[in-house]
Design a protein around this motif. Structure first.
Motif, PDB file in Angstrom:
ATOM      1  N   GLY A  15       0.805  -1.212   0.000  1.00  0.00           N
ATOM      2  CA  GLY A  15       0.000   0.000   0.000  1.00  0.00           C
ATOM      3  C   GLY A  15       0.836   1.259   0.000  1.00  0.00           C
ATOM      4  O   GLY A  15       1.672   1.472   0.880  1.00  0.00           O
ATOM      5  N   PHE A  16       0.611   2.099  -1.014  1.00  0.00           N
ATOM      6  CA  PHE A  16       1.313   3.374  -1.147  1.00  0.00           C
ATOM      7  C   PHE A  16       0.418   4.503  -0.653  1.00  0.00           C
ATOM      8  O   PHE A  16      -0.708   4.650  -1.106  1.00  0.00           O
ATOM      9  CB  PHE A  16       1.716   3.575  -2.618  1.00  0.00           C
ATOM     10  N   SER A  17       0.909   5.304   0.300  1.00  0.00           N
ATOM     11  CA  SER A  17       0.213   6.486   0.812  1.00  0.00           C
ATOM     12  C   SER A  17      -1.191   6.106   1.311  1.00  0.00           C
ATOM     13  O   SER A  17      -1.314   5.343   2.257  1.00  0.00           O
ATOM     14  CB  SER A  17       0.182   7.573  -0.268  1.00  0.00           C
ATOM     15  N   MET A  18      -2.291   6.574   0.678  1.00  0.00           N
ATOM     16  CA  MET A  18      -3.622   6.168   1.108  1.00  0.00           C
ATOM     17  C   MET A  18      -3.791   4.653   1.036  1.00  0.00           C
ATOM     18  O   MET A  18      -4.451   4.050   1.901  1.00  0.00           O
ATOM     19  CB  MET A  18      -4.692   6.843   0.245  1.00  0.00           C
ATOM     20  N   GLY A  19      -3.197   4.024   0.038  1.00  0.00           N
ATOM     21  CA  GLY A  19      -3.240   2.565  -0.052  1.00  0.00           C
ATOM     22  C   GLY A  19      -2.597   1.906   1.151  1.00  0.00           C
ATOM     23  O   GLY A  19      -2.986   0.801   1.551  1.00  0.00           O
ATOM     24  N   GLY A  20      -1.612   2.578   1.753  1.00  0.00           N
ATOM     25  CA  GLY A  20      -1.002   2.074   2.977  1.00  0.00           C
ATOM     26  C   GLY A  20      -1.973   2.069   4.145  1.00  0.00           C
ATOM     27  O   GLY A  20      -1.949   1.164   4.982  1.00  0.00           O
ATOM     28  N   ILE A  62       4.220  -1.252   3.562  1.00  0.00           N
ATOM     29  CA  ILE A  62       3.710   0.107   3.709  1.00  0.00           C
ATOM     30  C   ILE A  62       4.702   1.057   3.058  1.00  0.00           C
ATOM     31  O   ILE A  62       5.883   1.082   3.417  1.00  0.00           O
ATOM     32  CB  ILE A  62       3.530   0.467   5.195  1.00  0.00           C
ATOM     33  N   VAL A  63       4.220   1.865   2.105  1.00  0.00           N
ATOM     34  CA  VAL A  63       5.101   2.713   1.304  1.00  0.00           C
ATOM     35  C   VAL A  63       4.743   4.191   1.523  1.00  0.00           C
ATOM     36  O   VAL A  63       3.658   4.635   1.149  1.00  0.00           O
ATOM     37  CB  VAL A  63       4.971   2.356  -0.190  1.00  0.00           C
ATOM     38  N   ASN A  64       5.647   4.928   2.156  1.00  0.00           N
ATOM     39  CA  ASN A  64       5.441   6.358   2.410  1.00  0.00           C
ATOM     40  C   ASN A  64       4.017   6.643   2.906  1.00  0.00           C
ATOM     41  O   ASN A  64       3.262   7.413   2.307  1.00  0.00           O
ATOM     42  CB  ASN A  64       5.769   7.182   1.159  1.00  0.00           C
ATOM     43  N   SER A  65       3.686   5.994   4.000  1.00  0.00           N
ATOM     44  CA  SER A  65       2.360   6.123   4.586  1.00  0.00           C
ATOM     45  C   SER A  65       2.505   6.121   6.101  1.00  0.00           C
ATOM     46  O   SER A  65       3.611   6.283   6.625  1.00  0.00           O
ATOM     47  CB  SER A  65       1.467   4.975   4.106  1.00  0.00           C
ATOM     48  N   GLY A  66       1.382   5.963   6.799  1.00  0.00           N
ATOM     49  CA  GLY A  66       1.423   5.936   8.255  1.00  0.00           C
ATOM     50  C   GLY A  66       0.180   5.304   8.831  1.00  0.00           C
ATOM     51  O   GLY A  66      -0.819   5.113   8.128  1.00  0.00           O
TER      52      GLY A  66
END
Length: 260
Positions: free
Chosen positions: A91-96, A115-119
């Protein structure tokens, strides 16, 4: 492209290759095209599924039904209808956020979590989150989707050699439906795992860029909270690492997958 009915909407998705499943979840205001740098590479060894989340791309854009929890249930139903029992969620950003929610609510579906550049807490990012919500809402309401798409694309890909990727990203972002984008954004900024993060024991890789909006220390802090997580930092990259540094990202993800 294929369509599948879930939760009274249609999700548009693409399905490539054979083997263990990689499920790719794009960022806010974008589409499954975020993963064009990953699909050909990974589909040689894996079954790769990339989808447009609700309100995005060629999937249904409901009037009011948005939020990370709903997107997560969409993804769960997609897997059920495709008879997929387990997948690695990337998951990238919102996908994270969607991947995190799936790991917390339906951990039995996950082989791995990436998790890619997310939180884990978009609703608890302090001053950074408050300013993002305020500034982007005002920008959207006063200027509209197309100027916002231009600004986001420039911030992600500002360098002279990135003009082509900047233009491509801007083109798909400016096609967003205003209502779908706005409601996806405000519901994302209202979402967070909170204490549920401590219960996630899925094997996890967190990928951070050295020049992302949030610092590496932010990612390291939640990596330390997770039970079974590691952090990889991609250098010379901003928020859209899967686009601006696809080779380095693919190497990091492949290494993680092969060391299970």
């Amino acid at each position: 492209m294929s369509k599948i009915q879930v939760n009274d909407i249609e999700l548009d998705y693409e399905d490539y290759g054979k083997g263990k499943v990689l499920l790719l979840l794009h960022g806010l205001g974008s589409t499954k095209k975020d993963w064009d740098g990953q699909v050909p590479f990974f589909s040689e060894k894996y079954r790769v599924i990339a989808l447009d989340l609700r309100g995005h791309g060629d999937s249904t854009k409901p009037l009011d039904a948005y939020g990370v929890e709903l997107m997560t249930e969409d993804v769960k139903q997609l897997l059920d209808k495709l008879a997929i029992k387990k997948a690695t969620f990337v998951g990238f950003s919102m996908g994270g956020a969607v991947a995190f929610e799936m790991a917390a609510k339906h951990p039995e579906y996950l082989d791995n979590l990436v998790i890619v550049n997310s939180g884990p807490d978009f609703n608890d990012m302090g001053k950074t989150g408050e300013e993002l919500l305020k500034n982007r809402t005002e920008f959207l309401q006063t200027k509209g989707v197309e100027p916002l798409a231009k600004e986001i694309a420039f911030n992600m890909f500002p360098e002279a050699h990135q003009v082509a990727m900047r233009n491509q990203f801007e083109e798909r972002c400016k096609k967003n439906d205003y209502n779908a984008y706005f409601k996806s954004f405000v519901t994302l900024m209202d979402w967070g795992l909170g204490d549920r993060i401590k219960d996630i024991n899925t094997r996890t890789l967190v990928v951070a860029s050295d020049m992302d909006y949030t610092p590496i220390a932010f990612k390291q802090a939640y990596v330390d909270t997770l039970q079974n997580a590691s952090l990889v930092v991609i250098e010379n990259s901003r928020h859209g690492v899967v686009i601006d540094q696809p080779e380095a990202f693919n190497v990091a993800l492949e290494k993680f997958l092969e060391n299970e």
